[in-house]
Scaffold this motif. Structure first.
Motif, PDB file in Angstrom:
ATOM      1  N   ASP A  49     -14.291  12.534 -19.414  1.00  0.00           N
ATOM      2  CA  ASP A  49     -13.643  13.151 -20.571  1.00  0.00           C
ATOM      3  C   ASP A  49     -14.177  14.567 -20.849  1.00  0.00           C
ATOM      4  OD1 ASP A  49     -16.163  12.336 -21.271  1.00  0.00           O
ATOM      5  OD2 ASP A  49     -15.594  11.504 -23.224  1.00  0.00           O
ATOM      6  N   PRO A  51     -14.327  18.463 -20.794  1.00  0.00           N
ATOM      7  CA  PRO A  51     -13.196  19.383 -20.709  1.00  0.00           C
ATOM      8  C   PRO A  51     -13.320  20.424 -19.599  1.00  0.00           C
ATOM      9  CG  PRO A  51     -14.616  20.004 -22.535  1.00  0.00           C
ATOM     10  CD  PRO A  51     -15.206  18.755 -21.937  1.00  0.00           C
ATOM     11  N   TRP A  83     -20.070  21.033 -23.424  1.00  0.00           N
ATOM     12  CA  TRP A  83     -18.917  21.872 -23.111  1.00  0.00           C
ATOM     13  C   TRP A  83     -17.766  21.568 -24.051  1.00  0.00           C
ATOM     14  CZ3 TRP A  83     -19.472  25.701 -19.601  1.00  0.00           C
ATOM     15  CH2 TRP A  83     -20.611  25.636 -18.792  1.00  0.00           C
ATOM     16  N   ASP A  84     -17.061  22.611 -24.468  1.00  0.00           N
ATOM     17  CA  ASP A  84     -15.917  22.469 -25.363  1.00  0.00           C
ATOM     18  C   ASP A  84     -14.627  22.795 -24.632  1.00  0.00           C
ATOM     19  OD1 ASP A  84     -17.384  21.813 -27.716  1.00  0.00           O
ATOM     20  OD2 ASP A  84     -17.940  23.939 -27.915  1.00  0.00           O
ATOM     21  N   ASP A  85     -13.546  22.323 -25.210  1.00  0.00           N
ATOM     22  CA  ASP A  85     -12.218  22.654 -24.698  1.00  0.00           C
ATOM     23  C   ASP A  85     -12.077  24.166 -24.590  1.00  0.00           C
ATOM     24  OD1 ASP A  85     -10.613  20.535 -23.967  1.00  0.00           O
ATOM     25  OD2 ASP A  85     -10.234  19.971 -26.056  1.00  0.00           O
ATOM     26  N   GLY A  86     -11.597  24.619 -23.451  1.00  0.00           N
ATOM     27  CA  GLY A  86     -11.345  26.051 -23.285  1.00  0.00           C
ATOM     28  C   GLY A  86     -12.551  26.849 -22.801  1.00  0.00           C
TER      29      GLY A  86
END
Ligand SMILES: [Zn+2]
Length: 115
Positions: A49, A51, A83-86
């Motif tokens: 999961d 990103p 880590w984050d989306d984008g």
């Protein structure tokens, strides 16, 4: 034996003594991870999961440390996680370690994957 003139070492020593460059001889910090293929292989337990994709991380010099989404740069040794989306691995790498020789494009022995 012992008679080969080490021009690179001499030159580095000269430039170090003049303060022209910082010492590059300690890089990469994790030499056995200089191959993108070797780095990619460390992502076998990468959280599905997360990103950010293993290939993008490996291309940016990172390999997985095996716990959560914690990765490390083979060159500067810098560690990143959460880590984050984008997020873009290259951008994050450069934002946190702008002086990393890999980020700066120096020849640190990186071996890219051939497509
Ligand atoms: Zn780095």
């Amino acid at each position: 034996y012992g008679s080969i003139y080490d021009e690179v070492a001499e030159d580095t020593q000269y430039r170090l003594s003049t303060g022209e460059v910082v010492d590059q001889t300690t890089y990469p910090k994790i030499p056995h991870m200089k191959s993108e293929q070797a780095r990619l292989l460390t992502f076998s337990a990468w959280p599905s999961d997360a990103p950010v994709r293993p290939r993008s991380l490996a291309q940016a010099g990172f390999y997985h440390l095996g716990q959560s989404d914690l990765v490390q740069c083979f060159c500067c040794g810098g560690k990143l996680s959460q880590w984050d989306d984008g997020d873009d691995p290259w951008d994050e790498h450069g934002a946190h370690w702008p002086n990393c020789f890999f980020v700066l494009g120096h020849d640190v022995g990186n071996v890219p994957l051939l497509d």
